[in-house]
Design a protein around this motif. Structure first.
Motif, mmCIF file in Angstrom:
data_model
loop_
_atom_site.group_PDB
_atom_site.id
_atom_site.type_symbol
_atom_site.label_atom_id
_atom_site.label_comp_id
_atom_site.label_asym_id
_atom_site.label_seq_id
_atom_site.Cartn_x
_atom_site.Cartn_y
_atom_site.Cartn_z
ATOM 1 N N ILE A 117 18.661 -5.502 -9.970
ATOM 2 C CA ILE A 117 18.446 -4.734 -8.748
ATOM 3 C C ILE A 117 18.080 -3.281 -9.035
ATOM 4 O O ILE A 117 17.282 -2.671 -8.318
ATOM 5 N N LEU A 118 18.644 -2.692 -10.110
ATOM 6 C CA LEU A 118 18.304 -1.310 -10.436
ATOM 7 C C LEU A 118 16.860 -1.197 -10.926
ATOM 8 O O LEU A 118 16.154 -0.251 -10.586
ATOM 9 N N GLN A 119 16.419 -2.149 -11.720
ATOM 10 C CA GLN A 119 15.033 -2.137 -12.182
ATOM 11 C C GLN A 119 14.085 -2.311 -11.000
ATOM 12 O O GLN A 119 13.014 -1.691 -10.955
ATOM 13 N N THR A 120 14.473 -3.146 -10.047
ATOM 14 C CA THR A 120 13.654 -3.334 -8.851
ATOM 15 C C THR A 120 13.543 -2.036 -8.063
ATOM 16 O O THR A 120 12.461 -1.649 -7.616
ATOM 17 N N CYS A 121 14.656 -1.336 -7.913
ATOM 18 C CA CYS A 121 14.632 -0.049 -7.208
ATOM 19 C C CYS A 121 13.823 0.992 -7.971
ATOM 20 O O CYS A 121 13.170 1.855 -7.381
ATOM 21 N N GLU A 122 13.853 0.894 -9.291
ATOM 22 C CA GLU A 122 13.056 1.790 -10.132
ATOM 23 C C GLU A 122 11.573 1.590 -9.823
ATOM 24 O O GLU A 122 10.801 2.555 -9.702
ATOM 25 N N ILE A 123 11.171 0.346 -9.683
ATOM 26 C CA ILE A 123 9.784 0.029 -9.333
ATOM 27 C C ILE A 123 9.438 0.602 -7.964
ATOM 28 O O ILE A 123 8.374 1.189 -7.760
ATOM 29 N N PHE A 124 10.366 0.464 -7.016
ATOM 30 C CA PHE A 124 10.104 0.937 -5.660
ATOM 31 C C PHE A 124 10.028 2.464 -5.597
ATOM 32 O O PHE A 124 9.292 3.017 -4.779
ATOM 33 N N ILE A 125 10.780 3.144 -6.440
ATOM 34 C CA ILE A 125 10.670 4.608 -6.515
ATOM 35 C C ILE A 125 9.265 4.989 -6.967
ATOM 36 O O ILE A 125 8.614 5.867 -6.374
ATOM 37 N N ALA A 126 8.776 4.334 -8.004
ATOM 38 C CA ALA A 126 7.414 4.596 -8.478
ATOM 39 C C ALA A 126 6.396 4.264 -7.388
ATOM 40 O O ALA A 126 5.427 5.009 -7.180
ATOM 41 N N ASP A 127 6.614 3.163 -6.676
ATOM 42 C CA ASP A 127 5.704 2.766 -5.599
ATOM 43 C C ASP A 127 5.629 3.831 -4.507
ATOM 44 O O ASP A 127 4.552 4.122 -3.974
ATOM 45 N N GLU A 128 6.776 4.383 -4.137
ATOM 46 C CA GLU A 128 6.777 5.399 -3.070
ATOM 47 C C GLU A 128 6.120 6.692 -3.533
ATOM 48 O O GLU A 128 5.435 7.355 -2.752
ATOM 49 N N LEU A 129 6.300 7.051 -4.795
ATOM 50 C CA LEU A 129 5.591 8.216 -5.327
ATOM 51 C C LEU A 129 4.076 7.978 -5.276
ATOM 52 O O LEU A 129 3.303 8.877 -4.917
ATOM 53 N N LYS A 130 3.658 6.765 -5.609
ATOM 54 C CA LYS A 130 2.233 6.431 -5.557
ATOM 55 C C LYS A 130 1.718 6.423 -4.116
ATOM 56 O O LYS A 130 0.575 6.805 -3.852
ATOM 57 N N MET A 131 2.581 5.985 -3.177
ATOM 58 C CA MET A 131 2.193 5.978 -1.768
ATOM 59 C C MET A 131 1.970 7.412 -1.269
ATOM 60 O O MET A 131 1.028 7.692 -0.523
ATOM 61 N N ILE A 132 2.841 8.320 -1.684
ATOM 62 C CA ILE A 132 2.699 9.734 -1.309
ATOM 63 C C ILE A 132 1.383 10.288 -1.846
ATOM 64 O O ILE A 132 0.634 10.969 -1.133
ATOM 65 N N LEU A 133 1.082 9.987 -3.110
ATOM 66 C CA LEU A 133 -0.181 10.426 -3.713
ATOM 67 C C LEU A 133 -1.379 9.816 -2.993
ATOM 68 O O LEU A 133 -2.394 10.483 -2.773
ATOM 69 N N MET A 134 -1.258 8.548 -2.630
ATOM 70 C CA MET A 134 -2.363 7.851 -1.948
ATOM 71 C C MET A 134 -2.726 8.558 -0.649
ATOM 72 O O MET A 134 -3.909 8.827 -0.370
ATOM 73 N N TYR A 135 -1.713 8.875 0.158
ATOM 74 C CA TYR A 135 -2.007 9.527 1.433
ATOM 75 C C TYR A 135 -2.541 10.938 1.237
ATOM 76 O O TYR A 135 -3.401 11.390 2.005
ATOM 77 N N GLU A 136 -2.061 11.626 0.210
ATOM 78 C CA GLU A 136 -2.583 12.963 -0.083
ATOM 79 C C GLU A 136 -4.085 12.887 -0.379
ATOM 80 O O GLU A 136 -4.856 13.773 -0.002
ATOM 81 N N TYR A 137 -4.489 11.801 -1.026
ATOM 82 C CA TYR A 137 -5.904 11.566 -1.356
ATOM 83 C C TYR A 137 -6.698 11.119 -0.120
ATOM 84 O O TYR A 137 -7.781 11.641 0.168
ATOM 85 N N LEU A 138 -6.161 10.163 0.645
ATOM 86 C CA LEU A 138 -6.901 9.590 1.770
ATOM 87 C C LEU A 138 -7.106 10.564 2.924
ATOM 88 O O LEU A 138 -8.086 10.453 3.668
ATOM 89 N N LEU A 139 -6.202 11.509 3.067
ATOM 90 C CA LEU A 139 -6.315 12.471 4.166
ATOM 91 C C LEU A 139 -7.619 13.268 4.109
ATOM 92 O O LEU A 139 -8.113 13.727 5.145
#
Length: 219
Positions: free
Chosen positions: A95-117
């Motif tokens: 479960i911790l490794q899964t959450c680690e992946i999701f943390i990276a995913d959310e950082l990438k999501m933040i970057l994605m929107y910064e780019y798409l805007l």
């Protein structure tokens, strides 16, 4: 399962001059596909860890995001993106490794929107939705997963991971305050060194994506 003709661009989250869609349309398609990816991951985690609360809540957040984007697709008469993401999902049973992946995913999501805007300057409704969805990653999902990993570090003997997240706690605070620095986020992603992205898993995932890229290239 049917794939999108621009599947590779959707995975790369890049707006292309060669696409038949306008730039703001591509931005919408990329955003919806990204939330389909998150939805399928949270759904898989929810099943894997027996409706664990943080995954159930995150799943609902993604459903709301998909619904908000769907309204814009309808308004601009844009063909909906196909959700072909389920076949790409593979999560560790830790479960911790899964959450680690999701943390990276959310950082990438933040970057994605910064780019798409940058591609919807004259579309205030799209910009507003993108800002709201980016805020969900900044102020809801990222803090939730980070707090869970931090609290679980002692009890699950994962202090090394906790120390790593302490290194960018200042970045997390900046993000929650709306101060988004793509360079710092990319640096944080590099420093995470996700433990499960190695060995057999990386090989299997790479093989799947390589196969899809070859298939799309031929088409």
């Amino acid at each position: 399962m049917k794939k999108n003709r621009d599947e590779i661009l959707l995975f790369k989250r890049k707006v292309s001059a060669k696409s038949p869609y306008l730039k703001y349309e591509q931005a919408l398609r990329i955003a919806l596909f990204a939330h389909f990816q998150s939805y399928e991951k949270f759904k898989a985690a929810n099943e894997l860890f027996d409706n664990f609360p943080i995954f159930s809540q995150a799943l609902q957040v993604q459903l709301n995001a998909i619904s908000a984007l769907g309204v814009l697709f309808e308004k601009y008469d844009l063909p909906l993106v196909k959700n072909s993401c389920k076949s790409y999902v593979k999560l560790p049973e830790d479960i911790l490794q899964t959450c680690e992946i999701f943390i990276a995913d959310e950082l990438k999501m933040i970057l994605m929107y910064e780019y798409l805007l940058d591609f919807c300057e004259d579309k205030d409704d799209i910009k507003d939705t993108f800002y709201r969805l980016q805020s969900l990653s900044c102020n809801e999902l990222l803090p939730t997963f980070r707090a869970f990993v931090y609290k679980g570090g002692d009890t699950l003997a994962n202090n090394k991971l906790v120390d790593k997240f302490n290194e960018f706690s200042a970045l997390a605070n900046d993000i929650s305050n709306g101060n988004i620095d793509p360079q710092k986020i990319n640096s944080a992603l590099s420093s995470l060194n996700l433990s499960m992205l190695s060995g057999a898993f990386l090989g299997a995932l790479g093989a799947i994506l390589a196969k899809e890229i070859k298939k799309d290239d031929k088409e």
